[in-house]
Motif scaffolding. Structure first.
Motif, PDB file in Angstrom:
ATOM      1  N   GLU A   1      -5.584  16.480  43.495  1.00 24.20           N
ATOM      2  CA  GLU A   1      -5.410  15.273  44.305  1.00 24.20           C
ATOM      3  C   GLU A   1      -6.334  14.158  43.842  1.00 24.20           C
ATOM      4  OE1 GLU A   1      -5.691  13.913  49.035  1.00 24.20           O
ATOM      5  OE2 GLU A   1      -5.930  16.021  48.452  1.00 24.20           O
ATOM      6  N   ALA A   2      -7.574  14.495  43.484  1.00 23.34           N
ATOM      7  CA  ALA A   2      -8.576  13.477  43.154  1.00 23.34           C
ATOM      8  C   ALA A   2      -8.175  12.658  41.929  1.00 23.34           C
ATOM      9  CB  ALA A   2      -9.932  14.137  42.926  1.00 23.34           C
ATOM     10  N   SER A   3      -7.634  13.311  40.909  1.00 19.21           N
ATOM     11  CA  SER A   3      -7.253  12.587  39.692  1.00 19.21           C
ATOM     12  C   SER A   3      -6.163  11.566  39.986  1.00 19.21           C
ATOM     13  CB  SER A   3      -6.780  13.565  38.618  1.00 19.21           C
ATOM     14  OG  SER A   3      -7.860  14.317  38.119  1.00 19.21           O
ATOM     15  N   TYR A   4      -5.231  11.924  40.859  1.00 19.90           N
ATOM     16  CA  TYR A   4      -4.147  10.989  41.160  1.00 19.90           C
ATOM     17  C   TYR A   4      -4.598   9.896  42.104  1.00 19.90           C
ATOM     18  CZ  TYR A   4      -1.009  13.427  38.182  1.00 19.90           C
ATOM     19  OH  TYR A   4      -0.424  13.946  37.051  1.00 19.90           O
ATOM     20  N   ARG A   5      -5.622  10.134  42.893  1.00 20.10           N
ATOM     21  CA  ARG A   5      -6.216   9.033  43.652  1.00 20.10           C
ATOM     22  C   ARG A   5      -6.848   8.028  42.692  1.00 20.10           C
ATOM     23  NH1 ARG A   5      -5.849   9.259  48.842  1.00 20.10           N
ATOM     24  NH2 ARG A   5      -5.652  11.248  49.936  1.00 20.10           N
ATOM     25  N   TYR A   6      -7.519   8.538  41.663  1.00 25.14           N
ATOM     26  CA  TYR A   6      -8.087   7.630  40.663  1.00 25.14           C
ATOM     27  C   TYR A   6      -6.984   6.823  39.981  1.00 25.14           C
ATOM     28  CZ  TYR A   6      -9.072   5.978  36.047  1.00 25.14           C
ATOM     29  OH  TYR A   6      -9.100   5.186  34.937  1.00 25.14           O
ATOM     30  N   LEU A   7      -5.886   7.464  39.579  1.00 26.36           N
ATOM     31  CA  LEU A   7      -4.829   6.765  38.863  1.00 26.36           C
ATOM     32  C   LEU A   7      -4.211   5.663  39.728  1.00 26.36           C
ATOM     33  CD1 LEU A   7      -3.163   9.779  37.027  1.00 26.36           C
ATOM     34  CD2 LEU A   7      -4.595   7.993  36.029  1.00 26.36           C
ATOM     35  N   VAL A   8      -4.066   5.923  41.019  1.00 29.42           N
ATOM     36  CA  VAL A   8      -3.560   4.892  41.934  1.00 29.42           C
ATOM     37  C   VAL A   8      -4.533   3.719  41.990  1.00 29.42           C
ATOM     38  CG1 VAL A   8      -3.108   4.370  44.358  1.00 29.42           C
ATOM     39  CG2 VAL A   8      -2.162   6.443  43.334  1.00 29.42           C
ATOM     40  N   GLU A   9      -5.818   4.019  42.110  1.00 32.77           N
ATOM     41  CA  GLU A   9      -6.822   2.955  42.190  1.00 32.77           C
ATOM     42  C   GLU A   9      -6.898   2.172  40.883  1.00 32.77           C
ATOM     43  OE1 GLU A   9      -9.446   0.483  44.006  1.00 32.77           O
ATOM     44  OE2 GLU A   9      -8.272   2.104  44.940  1.00 32.77           O
ATOM     45  N   SER A  10      -6.689   2.834  39.750  1.00 34.47           N
ATOM     46  CA  SER A  10      -6.747   2.137  38.460  1.00 34.47           C
ATOM     47  C   SER A  10      -5.608   1.122  38.342  1.00 34.47           C
ATOM     48  CB  SER A  10      -6.700   3.140  37.308  1.00 34.47           C
ATOM     49  OG  SER A  10      -5.426   3.755  37.202  1.00 34.47           O
ATOM     50  N   ILE A  11      -4.457   1.428  38.924  1.00 34.90           N
ATOM     51  CA  ILE A  11      -3.345   0.466  38.935  1.00 34.90           C
ATOM     52  C   ILE A  11      -3.719  -0.737  39.786  1.00 34.90           C
ATOM     53  CG2 ILE A  11      -0.962   0.074  39.676  1.00 34.90           C
ATOM     54  CD1 ILE A  11      -0.467   3.077  39.085  1.00 34.90           C
ATOM     55  N   ARG A  12      -4.303  -0.486  40.925  1.00 35.01           N
ATOM     56  CA  ARG A  12      -4.657  -1.564  41.856  1.00 35.01           C
ATOM     57  C   ARG A  12      -5.654  -2.543  41.223  1.00 35.01           C
ATOM     58  NH1 ARG A  12      -5.855   1.496  46.071  1.00 35.01           N
ATOM     59  NH2 ARG A  12      -3.745   1.307  46.882  1.00 35.01           N
ATOM     60  N   ARG A  13      -6.531  -2.038  40.399  1.00 34.60           N
ATOM     61  CA  ARG A  13      -7.586  -2.877  39.820  1.00 34.60           C
ATOM     62  C   ARG A  13      -7.173  -3.553  38.517  1.00 34.60           C
ATOM     63  NH1 ARG A  13     -12.413  -2.559  42.257  1.00 34.60           N
ATOM     64  NH2 ARG A  13     -12.686  -0.937  43.840  1.00 34.60           N
ATOM     65  N   PHE A  14      -6.002  -3.217  38.008  1.00 36.53           N
ATOM     66  CA  PHE A  14      -5.575  -3.820  36.745  1.00 36.53           C
ATOM     67  C   PHE A  14      -5.239  -5.297  36.956  1.00 36.53           C
ATOM     68  CE2 PHE A  14      -2.611  -4.515  33.157  1.00 36.53           C
ATOM     69  CZ  PHE A  14      -3.451  -4.107  32.137  1.00 36.53           C
ATOM     70  N   PRO A  15      -5.495  -6.160  35.966  1.00 37.21           N
ATOM     71  CA  PRO A  15      -5.221  -7.593  36.132  1.00 37.21           C
ATOM     72  C   PRO A  15      -3.763  -7.888  36.459  1.00 37.21           C
ATOM     73  CG  PRO A  15      -6.558  -7.208  34.169  1.00 37.21           C
ATOM     74  CD  PRO A  15      -6.118  -5.857  34.670  1.00 37.21           C
ATOM     75  N   LYS A  16      -3.564  -9.017  37.129  1.00 34.31           N
ATOM     76  CA  LYS A  16      -2.202  -9.472  37.407  1.00 34.31           C
ATOM     77  C   LYS A  16      -1.519  -9.850  36.087  1.00 34.31           C
ATOM     78  CE  LYS A  16      -3.172 -11.033  42.123  1.00 34.31           C
ATOM     79  NZ  LYS A  16      -2.451  -9.899  42.722  1.00 34.31           N
ATOM     80  N   PRO A  17      -0.170  -9.860  36.093  1.00 36.01           N
ATOM     81  CA  PRO A  17       0.563  -9.991  34.828  1.00 36.01           C
ATOM     82  C   PRO A  17       0.110 -11.116  33.914  1.00 36.01           C
ATOM     83  CG  PRO A  17       2.082  -9.403  36.570  1.00 36.01           C
ATOM     84  CD  PRO A  17       0.754  -9.633  37.237  1.00 36.01           C
ATOM     85  N   TYR A  18      -0.010 -12.344  34.438  1.00 34.71           N
ATOM     86  CA  TYR A  18      -0.325 -13.454  33.543  1.00 34.71           C
ATOM     87  C   TYR A  18      -1.811 -13.549  33.242  1.00 34.71           C
ATOM     88  CZ  TYR A  18       4.550 -14.397  34.066  1.00 34.71           C
ATOM     89  OH  TYR A  18       5.914 -14.252  34.030  1.00 34.71           O
ATOM     90  N   ASP A  19      -2.650 -12.926  34.054  1.00 33.68           N
ATOM     91  CA  ASP A  19      -4.066 -12.805  33.715  1.00 33.68           C
ATOM     92  C   ASP A  19      -4.238 -11.888  32.512  1.00 33.68           C
ATOM     93  OD1 ASP A  19      -4.828 -14.458  35.812  1.00 33.68           O
ATOM     94  OD2 ASP A  19      -5.114 -12.785  37.207  1.00 33.68           O
ATOM     95  N   PHE A  20      -3.457 -10.806  32.468  1.00 33.83           N
ATOM     96  CA  PHE A  20      -3.562  -9.910  31.323  1.00 33.83           C
ATOM     97  C   PHE A  20      -2.992 -10.561  30.066  1.00 33.83           C
ATOM     98  CE2 PHE A  20      -2.137  -6.222  28.712  1.00 33.83           C
ATOM     99  CZ  PHE A  20      -3.408  -5.756  28.403  1.00 33.83           C
TER     100      PHE A  20
END
Length: 243
Positions: A194-213
């Motif tokens: 469970e913990a690894s997939y909580r991290y993966l969800v949080e990593s998506i949330r923190r990724f830059p918005k499309p045009y910022d990237f």
């Protein structure tokens, strides 16, 4: 690099994040592809098909597939005749990819453990550089983009497939609820993690918005940058060229 960076909702040193990300993918390697199907309802296969259609791999080309893990992108490009080097920082993920390639009868791929921030390849080695659902897990993303630019030939192209933020009214909120509540539970049931997939969800949330990237890609030296949004930006394909 700052002294601390985010690993999910924790602040850790850059070195510790790199180590912890490695532990996450070692933990989920054997169930990674099954989890992708469950988490996306199989949609990841369509996203990857479109991604490779944008790359347009050619028989004479040498392509670096970074964070290539279990081989999904590399297999698609190899079937079009490209010479593909599959690289990942995690040897366990590459091991799963090599096993899958053998079962599918896909030959000619090169497999190489690499850190996206410090590639061992010579300057101007590749015609294209691809990274699918991996850039958000890199500790120093701007450094990785600069090294991608370094190893590409002049006229070479960068393609990135990654999750971001959907601007469809209501859909983004629904996805957030699904990600927060369902994905970690699926990870616990299917991958016993469970913990690894909580991290993966949080990593998506923190990724830059499309045009910022897209701006970050330009700052790394790429020209003719482009953002293609899918599902309102939940998934994006970014591209850039080395002039």
């Amino acid at each position: 690099m700052p002294d601390t960076v985010n690993f999910g909702d924790q602040l850790v040193s850059p070195e510790e994040k790199t180590r912890k990300v490695g532990e996450v993918f070692s933990s989920v390697a054997r169930r990674y592809d099954v989890m992708n199907d469950l988490m996306s309802g199989g949609m990841h296969r369509l996203w990857k098909d479109r991604f490779v259609s944008r790359v347009k791999p050619q028989p004479h080309e040498h392509i670096l597939d970074m964070a290539g893990g279990t081989g999904d992108i590399a297999f698609r490009m190899a079937r079009r005749g490209a010479a593909v080097t599959v690289s990942d920082i995690n040897a366990d993920m590459l091991g799963v990819g090599e096993e899958r390639a053998a079962k599918k009868g896909i030959e000619g791929l090169n497999w190489s453990v690499q850190n996206a921030e410090e590639l061992s390849f010579a300057d101007r080695s590749f015609d294209a550089y691809t990274i699918a659902f991996g850039i958000r897990n890199v500790t120093d993303i701007p450094k990785a983009l600069r090294d991608a630019h370094r190893v590409l030939k002049f006229g070479g192209r960068l393609f990135v497939l990654e999750f971001s933020t959907s601007d469809w009214p209501g859909f983004g909120e629904l996805y957030e609820q699904w990600a927060d509540k369902a994905i970690p539970r699926i990870g616990k049931a299917v991958a016993s993690d469970e913990a690894s997939y909580r991290y993966l969800v949080e990593s998506i949330r923190r990724f830059p918005k499309p045009y910022d990237f897209e701006r970050m890609i330009g700052e790394a030296g790429f020209t003719r940058t482009r953002t293609e949004t899918l599902m309102g930006g939940l998934v994006c394909i970014w591209s850039g060229w080395k002039a």
